[in-house]
Write a protein that holds these residues in place. Sequence first.
Motif, PDB file in Angstrom:
ATOM      1  N   MET A  51     -23.007  -2.611  36.285  1.00 24.86           N
ATOM      2  CA  MET A  51     -22.381  -2.642  37.604  1.00 24.86           C
ATOM      3  C   MET A  51     -23.029  -3.682  38.500  1.00 24.86           C
ATOM      4  O   MET A  51     -22.353  -4.394  39.258  1.00 24.86           O
ATOM      5  CB  MET A  51     -22.472  -1.265  38.263  1.00 24.86           C
ATOM      6  N   GLU A  52     -24.342  -3.803  38.425  1.00 26.54           N
ATOM      7  CA  GLU A  52     -25.041  -4.778  39.260  1.00 26.54           C
ATOM      8  C   GLU A  52     -24.649  -6.201  38.884  1.00 26.54           C
ATOM      9  O   GLU A  52     -24.475  -7.065  39.757  1.00 26.54           O
ATOM     10  CB  GLU A  52     -26.553  -4.566  39.151  1.00 26.54           C
ATOM     11  N   PHE A  53     -24.505  -6.462  37.592  1.00 25.20           N
ATOM     12  CA  PHE A  53     -24.075  -7.798  37.172  1.00 25.20           C
ATOM     13  C   PHE A  53     -22.622  -8.061  37.585  1.00 25.20           C
ATOM     14  O   PHE A  53     -22.273  -9.177  37.982  1.00 25.20           O
ATOM     15  CB  PHE A  53     -24.256  -7.971  35.670  1.00 25.20           C
ATOM     16  N   LEU A  54     -21.779  -7.034  37.495  1.00 26.61           N
ATOM     17  CA  LEU A  54     -20.395  -7.199  37.915  1.00 26.61           C
ATOM     18  C   LEU A  54     -20.324  -7.535  39.407  1.00 26.61           C
ATOM     19  O   LEU A  54     -19.616  -8.465  39.817  1.00 26.61           O
ATOM     20  CB  LEU A  54     -19.605  -5.925  37.624  1.00 26.61           C
ATOM     21  N   ARG A  55     -21.051  -6.794  40.232  1.00 28.93           N
ATOM     22  CA  ARG A  55     -21.064  -7.051  41.676  1.00 28.93           C
ATOM     23  C   ARG A  55     -21.665  -8.413  42.000  1.00 28.93           C
ATOM     24  O   ARG A  55     -21.306  -9.040  43.005  1.00 28.93           O
ATOM     25  CB  ARG A  55     -21.857  -5.977  42.416  1.00 28.93           C
ATOM     26  N   ALA A  56     -22.577  -8.875  41.151  1.00 29.47           N
ATOM     27  CA  ALA A  56     -23.224 -10.165  41.388  1.00 29.47           C
ATOM     28  C   ALA A  56     -22.331 -11.345  41.039  1.00 29.47           C
ATOM     29  O   ALA A  56     -22.666 -12.486  41.355  1.00 29.47           O
ATOM     30  CB  ALA A  56     -24.526 -10.248  40.599  1.00 29.47           C
ATOM     31  N   GLY A  57     -21.210 -11.080  40.375  1.00 33.30           N
ATOM     32  CA  GLY A  57     -20.277 -12.156  40.087  1.00 33.30           C
ATOM     33  C   GLY A  57     -19.961 -12.384  38.635  1.00 33.30           C
ATOM     34  O   GLY A  57     -19.162 -13.257  38.300  1.00 33.30           O
ATOM     35  N   SER A  58     -20.560 -11.607  37.738  1.00 28.47           N
ATOM     36  CA  SER A  58     -20.264 -11.780  36.313  1.00 28.47           C
ATOM     37  C   SER A  58     -18.852 -11.334  36.010  1.00 28.47           C
ATOM     38  O   SER A  58     -18.402 -10.290  36.489  1.00 28.47           O
ATOM     39  CB  SER A  58     -21.251 -10.973  35.466  1.00 28.47           C
ATOM     40  N   ASN A  59     -18.134 -12.138  35.201  1.00 28.02           N
ATOM     41  CA  ASN A  59     -16.831 -11.662  34.733  1.00 28.02           C
ATOM     42  C   ASN A  59     -16.785 -11.518  33.220  1.00 28.02           C
ATOM     43  O   ASN A  59     -15.734 -11.559  32.603  1.00 28.02           O
ATOM     44  CB  ASN A  59     -15.663 -12.509  35.258  1.00 28.02           C
ATOM     45  N   VAL A  60     -17.963 -11.312  32.620  1.00 23.72           N
ATOM     46  CA  VAL A  60     -18.072 -10.885  31.224  1.00 23.72           C
ATOM     47  C   VAL A  60     -19.089  -9.752  31.157  1.00 23.72           C
ATOM     48  O   VAL A  60     -20.219  -9.902  31.620  1.00 23.72           O
ATOM     49  CB  VAL A  60     -18.523 -12.027  30.292  1.00 23.72           C
ATOM     50  N   MET A  61     -18.670  -8.624  30.621  1.00 18.90           N
ATOM     51  CA  MET A  61     -19.583  -7.530  30.340  1.00 18.90           C
ATOM     52  C   MET A  61     -19.873  -7.557  28.846  1.00 18.90           C
ATOM     53  O   MET A  61     -19.031  -7.178  28.026  1.00 18.90           O
ATOM     54  CB  MET A  61     -18.960  -6.184  30.716  1.00 18.90           C
ATOM     55  N   GLN A  62     -21.036  -8.062  28.493  1.00 23.01           N
ATOM     56  CA  GLN A  62     -21.391  -8.129  27.078  1.00 23.01           C
ATOM     57  C   GLN A  62     -21.932  -6.783  26.632  1.00 23.01           C
ATOM     58  O   GLN A  62     -22.765  -6.174  27.313  1.00 23.01           O
ATOM     59  CB  GLN A  62     -22.427  -9.225  26.844  1.00 23.01           C
ATOM     60  N   THR A  63     -21.443  -6.289  25.508  1.00 21.50           N
ATOM     61  CA  THR A  63     -21.917  -5.001  25.009  1.00 21.50           C
ATOM     62  C   THR A  63     -23.422  -5.050  24.770  1.00 21.50           C
ATOM     63  O   THR A  63     -23.943  -6.038  24.253  1.00 21.50           O
ATOM     64  CB  THR A  63     -21.208  -4.617  23.701  1.00 21.50           C
ATOM     65  N   PHE A  64     -24.102  -3.990  25.148  1.00 18.71           N
ATOM     66  CA  PHE A  64     -25.551  -3.922  24.947  1.00 18.71           C
ATOM     67  C   PHE A  64     -25.810  -3.486  23.511  1.00 18.71           C
ATOM     68  O   PHE A  64     -26.142  -2.348  23.223  1.00 18.71           O
ATOM     69  CB  PHE A  64     -26.157  -2.949  25.959  1.00 18.71           C
ATOM     70  N   THR A  65     -25.600  -4.441  22.597  1.00 22.33           N
ATOM     71  CA  THR A  65     -25.698  -4.159  21.161  1.00 22.33           C
ATOM     72  C   THR A  65     -26.677  -5.102  20.467  1.00 22.33           C
ATOM     73  O   THR A  65     -26.605  -5.285  19.256  1.00 22.33           O
ATOM     74  CB  THR A  65     -24.312  -4.270  20.499  1.00 22.33           C
ATOM     75  N   PHE A  66     -27.575  -5.692  21.211  1.00 17.88           N
ATOM     76  CA  PHE A  66     -28.556  -6.588  20.616  1.00 17.88           C
ATOM     77  C   PHE A  66     -29.407  -5.808  19.615  1.00 17.88           C
ATOM     78  O   PHE A  66     -29.950  -4.758  19.925  1.00 17.88           O
ATOM     79  CB  PHE A  66     -29.439  -7.196  21.700  1.00 17.88           C
ATOM     80  N   SER A  67     -29.519  -6.328  18.407  1.00 17.70           N
ATOM     81  CA  SER A  67     -30.297  -5.690  17.323  1.00 17.70           C
ATOM     82  C   SER A  67     -29.753  -4.328  16.927  1.00 17.70           C
ATOM     83  O   SER A  67     -30.460  -3.543  16.293  1.00 17.70           O
ATOM     84  CB  SER A  67     -31.775  -5.563  17.707  1.00 17.70           C
ATOM     85  N   ALA A  68     -28.501  -4.027  17.277  1.00 18.62           N
ATOM     86  CA  ALA A  68     -27.933  -2.717  16.946  1.00 18.62           C
ATOM     87  C   ALA A  68     -27.236  -2.733  15.599  1.00 18.62           C
ATOM     88  O   ALA A  68     -26.111  -2.274  15.444  1.00 18.62           O
ATOM     89  CB  ALA A  68     -26.969  -2.273  18.042  1.00 18.62           C
ATOM     90  N   SER A  69     -27.907  -3.270  14.598  1.00 20.30           N
ATOM     91  CA  SER A  69     -27.398  -3.269  13.233  1.00 20.30           C
ATOM     92  C   SER A  69     -28.259  -2.334  12.397  1.00 20.30           C
ATOM     93  O   SER A  69     -29.396  -2.028  12.759  1.00 20.30           O
ATOM     94  CB  SER A  69     -27.397  -4.682  12.642  1.00 20.30           C
ATOM     95  N   GLU A  70     -27.723  -1.891  11.287  1.00 17.49           N
ATOM     96  CA  GLU A  70     -28.399  -0.849  10.519  1.00 17.49           C
ATOM     97  C   GLU A  70     -29.762  -1.273   9.974  1.00 17.49           C
ATOM     98  O   GLU A  70     -30.607  -0.427   9.702  1.00 17.49           O
ATOM     99  CB  GLU A  70     -27.493  -0.385   9.373  1.00 17.49           C
ATOM    100  N   ASP A  71     -29.993  -2.577   9.810  1.00 15.35           N
ATOM    101  CA  ASP A  71     -31.297  -2.995   9.296  1.00 15.35           C
ATOM    102  C   ASP A  71     -32.412  -2.705  10.289  1.00 15.35           C
ATOM    103  O   ASP A  71     -33.570  -2.541   9.910  1.00 15.35           O
ATOM    104  CB  ASP A  71     -31.289  -4.487   8.928  1.00 15.35           C
ATOM    105  N   LYS A  72     -32.074  -2.618  11.580  1.00 15.04           N
ATOM    106  CA  LYS A  72     -33.093  -2.382  12.593  1.00 15.04           C
ATOM    107  C   LYS A  72     -33.042  -0.978  13.181  1.00 15.04           C
ATOM    108  O   LYS A  72     -33.992  -0.538  13.815  1.00 15.04           O
ATOM    109  CB  LYS A  72     -32.947  -3.407  13.724  1.00 15.04           C
TER     110      LYS A  72
END
Length: 333
Positions: A51-72
Amino acid sequence: QGILERLDSGEVVVGDGSFLITLEKRGYVKAGLWTSEAVVEHPSAVRQLHMEFLRAGSNVMQTFTFSASEDKMESQVNDNGAGGTVNTAACDLAREVANKGDALVAGGICQTSLYKHHKDEARIKKLFRQQLEVFTRKNVDFLIAEYFEHAEEAVWAVEVLKEARKPVAATMCIGPEGDMHGVTPEECAVKLVKAGASIVGVNCRFGPCTSLKTMRLMKEGLWASGLKAHLMVQPLGFHMPDCGKGGFVDLPEYPFALEPRVATRWDIQKYAREAYNLGVRYIGGCCGFEPYHIRAIAEELAPERGFLPPSSDKHGSWGSGLNTHTKPWIRAR
């Protein structure tokens, strides 16, 4: 409009900023593997940062999926496939917030922990497809392959993401010296576009100045090869002119003592203008980019975008809010 329609029309797309380092500072993420289980354990914290990034002007919400693969993540969160649970929750949070504004959802994957140990293309692509299955089911708007230090693995990621028949962006965590195998930025850009990426660039590892140098090389490589692609840059929110080839992870201050290197909002406004002048139209940030940094991008490029972000309602541009300060010497600043 989708991401390519926006970029094709010349629109400036403002990305979001730091999640892992920011949430670690706030007590929601464990440093180390930097995995994203906070979307399950502390969804309200992740939602608030979106929400803070959206209010700051971002028009892309990137999924918080960094390193979210089964190997990790195979041993984390639950016994039923932690990676799938995390990716699903991350998509839901990103979509929930994106729907509150004019924002797109981007499903993101990153390099695996396996590539350095064995270059098993089939096994690594299987990991990417597991995440892609969730992104496809959740119907994200486009896909990002980010934070790759080897061009070969980045190409594999793009090839897998293209299977979803959605626009693909690809960014590498490299500096002007190129990837860890000596592939130059020019060659990296060419390889990614030939693999099917419509948007290419860099993210993380290096600060704004160094990242823009790398972007200039990528642009030159595409031009020399007769290829076209949109350009994207999401650097660190830290000054890193003394980094070696590996970027900030090789510095003794990483990750717990980087605060003296934090870029100011004025530094970021300069970065945004230089990126725009270079021809980059997807401009955001990575580790260290707080919402006020994203707001600085949005404010600097407000003339081109035609509007200011909601978080500027309480913020006078160029420090003009000081006009109402009670101390005259502060007003004079």
